[in-house]
Design a protein around this motif. Structure first.
Motif, PDB file in Angstrom:
ATOM      1  N   ALA A  27       0.910  -1.214  -0.010  1.00 54.77           N
ATOM      2  CA  ALA A  27      -0.087   0.056  -0.056  1.00 54.77           C
ATOM      3  C   ALA A  27       0.718   0.997  -0.013  1.00 54.77           C
ATOM      4  CB  ALA A  27      -0.975  -0.088   1.120  1.00 54.77           C
ATOM      5  N   ALA A  28       2.026   1.190   0.850  1.00 57.46           N
ATOM      6  CA  ALA A  28       2.932   2.514   0.749  1.00 57.46           C
ATOM      7  C   ALA A  28       3.387   2.516  -0.458  1.00 57.46           C
ATOM      8  CB  ALA A  28       4.061   2.231   1.958  1.00 57.46           C
ATOM      9  N   GLU A  29       3.872   1.475  -1.294  1.00 56.54           N
ATOM     10  CA  GLU A  29       4.621   1.548  -2.594  1.00 56.54           C
ATOM     11  C   GLU A  29       3.517   2.085  -3.373  1.00 56.54           C
ATOM     12  OE1 GLU A  29       6.136  -2.079  -3.721  1.00 56.54           O
ATOM     13  OE2 GLU A  29       7.765  -1.951  -2.132  1.00 56.54           O
ATOM     14  N   ALA A  30       2.254   1.899  -3.467  1.00 57.50           N
ATOM     15  CA  ALA A  30       1.227   2.136  -4.219  1.00 57.50           C
ATOM     16  C   ALA A  30       0.981   3.562  -4.282  1.00 57.50           C
ATOM     17  CB  ALA A  30       0.095   1.540  -4.112  1.00 57.50           C
ATOM     18  N   VAL A  65      16.129   8.834 -15.180  1.00 60.13           N
ATOM     19  CA  VAL A  65      15.441   7.736 -14.712  1.00 60.13           C
ATOM     20  C   VAL A  65      15.322   7.829 -13.099  1.00 60.13           C
ATOM     21  CG1 VAL A  65      15.574   5.136 -14.654  1.00 60.13           C
ATOM     22  CG2 VAL A  65      16.191   6.303 -16.613  1.00 60.13           C
ATOM     23  N   VAL A  66      14.244   7.733 -12.681  1.00 56.75           N
ATOM     24  CA  VAL A  66      14.084   7.896 -11.241  1.00 56.75           C
ATOM     25  C   VAL A  66      13.876   6.535 -10.515  1.00 56.75           C
ATOM     26  CG1 VAL A  66      12.940   9.044  -9.391  1.00 56.75           C
ATOM     27  CG2 VAL A  66      13.286  10.246 -11.508  1.00 56.75           C
ATOM     28  N   PHE A  67      14.918   6.066  -9.478  1.00 53.90           N
ATOM     29  CA  PHE A  67      14.931   4.871  -8.938  1.00 53.90           C
ATOM     30  C   PHE A  67      14.462   5.240  -7.413  1.00 53.90           C
ATOM     31  CE2 PHE A  67      18.067   4.182 -12.003  1.00 53.90           C
ATOM     32  CZ  PHE A  67      17.646   3.152 -12.679  1.00 53.90           C
ATOM     33  N   VAL A  68      13.503   4.422  -7.041  1.00 51.87           N
ATOM     34  CA  VAL A  68      12.850   4.959  -5.734  1.00 51.87           C
ATOM     35  C   VAL A  68      12.896   3.632  -4.676  1.00 51.87           C
ATOM     36  CG1 VAL A  68      10.607   5.820  -4.344  1.00 51.87           C
ATOM     37  CG2 VAL A  68      11.270   6.462  -6.863  1.00 51.87           C
ATOM     38  N   GLU A  69      13.368   3.850  -3.323  1.00 50.66           N
ATOM     39  CA  GLU A  69      13.344   2.817  -2.403  1.00 50.66           C
ATOM     40  C   GLU A  69      12.171   3.314  -1.612  1.00 50.66           C
ATOM     41  OE1 GLU A  69      14.011  -0.370  -0.154  1.00 50.66           O
ATOM     42  OE2 GLU A  69      14.340   0.030  -2.195  1.00 50.66           O
ATOM     43  N   VAL A  70      11.301   2.636  -1.190  1.00 52.18           N
ATOM     44  CA  VAL A  70      10.006   2.742  -0.270  1.00 52.18           C
ATOM     45  C   VAL A  70      10.419   2.094   1.026  1.00 52.18           C
ATOM     46  CG1 VAL A  70       7.691   2.891   0.341  1.00 52.18           C
ATOM     47  CG2 VAL A  70       8.550   3.158  -2.248  1.00 52.18           C
ATOM     48  N   ALA A  79      11.177   4.426   9.650  1.00 50.98           N
ATOM     49  CA  ALA A  79      11.385   4.024   8.296  1.00 50.98           C
ATOM     50  C   ALA A  79      12.580   4.122   7.942  1.00 50.98           C
ATOM     51  CB  ALA A  79      10.262   4.621   7.338  1.00 50.98           C
ATOM     52  N   ALA A  80      13.168   5.327   7.955  1.00 49.69           N
ATOM     53  CA  ALA A  80      14.520   5.468   7.348  1.00 49.69           C
ATOM     54  C   ALA A  80      15.567   4.588   8.174  1.00 49.69           C
ATOM     55  CB  ALA A  80      14.901   7.076   7.663  1.00 49.69           C
ATOM     56  N   ALA A 115      11.638   7.451  -0.223  1.00 47.48           N
ATOM     57  CA  ALA A 115      10.243   7.667  -0.006  1.00 47.48           C
ATOM     58  C   ALA A 115       9.975   7.080   1.453  1.00 47.48           C
ATOM     59  CB  ALA A 115       9.247   7.329  -0.981  1.00 47.48           C
ATOM     60  N   LEU A 116       9.854   7.860   2.448  1.00 46.58           N
ATOM     61  CA  LEU A 116       9.465   7.357   3.867  1.00 46.58           C
ATOM     62  C   LEU A 116       7.846   7.483   4.044  1.00 46.58           C
ATOM     63  CD1 LEU A 116      12.299   9.185   5.687  1.00 46.58           C
ATOM     64  CD2 LEU A 116      12.132   6.712   4.601  1.00 46.58           C
ATOM     65  N   VAL A 117       7.364   6.398   4.380  1.00 49.91           N
ATOM     66  CA  VAL A 117       5.833   6.415   4.556  1.00 49.91           C
ATOM     67  C   VAL A 117       5.479   6.188   6.157  1.00 49.91           C
ATOM     68  CG1 VAL A 117       3.758   5.483   3.919  1.00 49.91           C
ATOM     69  CG2 VAL A 117       5.513   5.693   2.249  1.00 49.91           C
ATOM     70  N   ASP A 118       4.990   6.976   6.731  1.00 48.20           N
ATOM     71  CA  ASP A 118       4.728   6.649   8.157  1.00 48.20           C
ATOM     72  C   ASP A 118       3.428   5.939   8.203  1.00 48.20           C
ATOM     73  OD1 ASP A 118       2.584   8.531   8.179  1.00 48.20           O
ATOM     74  OD2 ASP A 118       3.785  10.213   9.226  1.00 48.20           O
TER      75      ASP A 118
END
Length: 132
Positions: A27-30, A65-70, A79-80, A115-118
């Motif tokens: 859900a966080a990745e979405a 090109v954007v690479f994202v680690e969630v 999260a970090a 990307a940090l999701v709380d």
């Protein structure tokens, strides 16, 4: 083999927590993918797996090109803290592997974001998090 009545509830609770964490991660990745798309970055791959690791999201922002680690946890700081030096090394190796298939190869303009999701679903994006 006899059934262990004490261990069975522990295993069940642990597997339920694991499933909940797995679903929360997806859900966080979405949510992060939607944020990037709303900002004009086309997501071209999710959970791209190379030989040494996985990139959660890969997008294209013009020629970049954007690479994202969630990372997802109760707080952004927590999260970090789940990101290890070994994982950062795997991310870089996987980025290089992905870029090998790009027309410009390793000369491709890239950005690696974190990307940090709380726990409330708030997203904090650290652009170029691994630069320098």
């Amino acid at each position: 083999m006899p059934f262990d009545f004490v261990a069975a509830p522990v295993r069940t609770a642990r597997s339920a927590r694991g499933l909940a964490n797995h679903l929360a991660g997806h859900a966080a990745e979405a949510a992060v993918a939607r944020l990037y798309e709303d900002r004009g970055t086309a997501i071209c791959a999710r959970n791209w797996r190379g030989s040494g690791g996985e990139i959660d999201l890969i997008g294209r922002d013009g020629d970049v090109v954007v690479f994202v680690e969630v990372k997802h946890s109760r707080t952004h700081d927590l999260a970090a803290s789940h990101l290890s030096q070994d994982q950062i090394g795997r991310i870089f190796a996987t980025v290089d592997e992905f870029l090998a298939g790009e027309p410009k190869g390793l000369l491709t303009d890239v950005r690696i974001d974190l990307a940090l999701v709380d726990g409330l679903g708030r997203i904090e994006v650290l652009e170029n998090a691994f630069a320098g």
